[in-house]
Design a protein around this motif. Sequence first.
Motif, PDB file in Angstrom:
ATOM      1  N   GLU A 254       0.830  -1.203   0.000  1.00 58.50           N
ATOM      2  CA  GLU A 254       0.000   0.000   0.000  1.00 58.50           C
ATOM      3  C   GLU A 254       0.866   1.255   0.000  1.00 58.50           C
ATOM      4  N   SER A 255       1.862   1.306   0.888  1.00 64.26           N
ATOM      5  CA  SER A 255       2.694   2.509   0.998  1.00 64.26           C
ATOM      6  C   SER A 255       3.514   2.733  -0.260  1.00 64.26           C
ATOM      7  N   GLU A 256       4.013   1.672  -0.874  1.00 64.84           N
ATOM      8  CA  GLU A 256       4.800   1.806  -2.097  1.00 64.84           C
ATOM      9  C   GLU A 256       3.948   2.334  -3.241  1.00 64.84           C
ATOM     10  N   LEU A 257       2.742   1.826  -3.375  1.00 70.88           N
ATOM     11  CA  LEU A 257       1.862   2.279  -4.444  1.00 70.88           C
ATOM     12  C   LEU A 257       1.440   3.735  -4.232  1.00 70.88           C
ATOM     13  N   LEU A 258       1.118   4.092  -3.006  1.00 76.03           N
ATOM     14  CA  LEU A 258       0.714   5.464  -2.720  1.00 76.03           C
ATOM     15  C   LEU A 258       1.865   6.436  -2.944  1.00 76.03           C
TER      16      LEU A 258
ATOM     17  N   ILE B 260      -2.251   2.483 -11.103  1.00 73.36           N
ATOM     18  CA  ILE B 260      -1.951   2.335  -9.671  1.00 73.36           C
ATOM     19  C   ILE B 260      -3.231   2.397  -8.845  1.00 73.36           C
ATOM     20  N   TYR B 261      -4.117   3.315  -9.179  1.00 70.80           N
ATOM     21  CA  TYR B 261      -5.396   3.370  -8.467  1.00 70.80           C
ATOM     22  C   TYR B 261      -6.155   2.049  -8.615  1.00 70.80           C
ATOM     23  N   SER B 262      -6.057   1.433  -9.785  1.00 68.54           N
ATOM     24  CA  SER B 262      -6.751   0.156 -10.016  1.00 68.54           C
ATOM     25  C   SER B 262      -6.161  -0.941  -9.141  1.00 68.54           C
ATOM     26  N   ILE B 263      -4.830  -1.001  -9.064  1.00 67.96           N
ATOM     27  CA  ILE B 263      -4.185  -2.011  -8.212  1.00 67.96           C
ATOM     28  C   ILE B 263      -4.575  -1.789  -6.758  1.00 67.96           C
TER      29      ILE B 263
END
Length: 505
Positions: A187-191, A217-220
């Motif tokens: 979660e933190s990496e994607l955000l 990224i929002y989709s993942i």
Amino acid sequence: MNANIKKLIICFASLSSLAACTKLDEEMYGSLSPDTYYKTEAEGLSSVAGVYQLLSYNVDINDPWRMGEFMTDEFIVPGRASGGWFDQNNIDLTKHQQDPNNATNARAWKYMFQEIGTANAVLESLQKSPNQDAMKPLIAETRALRAYGYFYCMDYWGNIPLVTVARIDPNNLPTNTARADIYKFIESELLAAVDDIPSVTKVNRTSYYPRFTKESIYSILAILYLNAEVYTGTPQWQKASDMCDKVISSGAFDLEAEVLNNFKSNLQANSKEIISAFTVDPVKTAGNNQFILYTQNALDQLKYALPFAPANGYSTTQAVLDRYENQDVRKTLIEYGPQTYLDGSPLKYANGTQLVLVPVKDIISAQDNEGYKVLKYTPVGTTWSGYNGDNDLVMVRYSEILLTKAEALFKLGNSSDALTLINKVRTRSKASSLSALTIQNIEDERARELLWEGCRRRDMIRFGDFFTGTWAFKTTQTEKYRGLMPIPNEQITANPNLKQNPGYN
């Protein structure tokens, strides 16, 4: 596929020194110096493209994808009476009887951590580049690719080692990290990555395709949050809905007129529905799509004028066929019953007998005509290099975002808006509109729309019938611990610091 990305994937073949370790006790070395390399975005992208390629091999065609599908009600690969395709490892997965020595599971682990290790190496070189500031978008892109690899690993094995360096100290091998903590890392990496990645609305969509955008990224994240209760014990329905809204509000996506358009090789790059995909061009050694090779009956060589005879492996079940209404266009993607040429004339064996596809009756020694076929990556219009097609491998489509939003809304108590979204997907394929919505309707619609797109195992675990249901050759209920795969014994042997998942000891 973007021609520049193809060229960069080809270039990646020359960077094999960056390949990741496949066992946790091996040390990885790179021969390229950050002081002399990655001076331009093109140099950096040549390696990032290789991470995309490794991920495409893993999550859309090879053992990581197959392993998950084997455990569901939508996928089966029987051994053939001719002796082909029999693999006890895969049959054990089908029956939910896998153990830590399962070879398919071991290969899936190896391939997924190879992608993660390669991402670590590329990321480290990018971060040490003398032009690091100019590389921020590529760094973010690589972090997102690594996070998606970790998402797959967390989904399968749960309590996995968290490694973010290119070289592992053999005297300090990693230990298991709790699944909930892996979730937080992803979660933190994607955000963090999403801030430095462009929106699809800010780039030339055709030339930038298929690289990750903010909407990717929002989709993942939406998919991650949809399954948060499984991974952490705490549901995140509102967060799942919010991430879907970010994709929807971009205005960049819509449903294609026909679902099949998303899988036709000559239409994919201009699809308004595909959010993320992995590009394929076997003619230029830039990946390949072997679904037709692995799936279709050998007689389909005649039907589609293929340059090879398919191997008659991947099949689906009667239960999958029965989910569709007769007028549902998606039902036409399943080949069953009497088979014909494209002009409607009977497709016959050399002895004059028509090919009639029937359900698999014998998982050990099936006859040639046993097993329905899913014709999603159509051979019509495909360019072939041997038995390799050039259909891009779809990762996330807009229809999945609509269905994810619908499920999140339903869980939040808004069944009216959820029903509207479900019916939007159904209407596209001429399925009848629903007048009311149940949680079973939502699961079934996901199964219809996302057949063989790598979602079904996660969905069945989240909805619960992975454990309580029976189908085809999975005839008993499943123990709860089998919601996680065993950590392969060969990995524990290589790294004694790893502990086996509960239930597999």
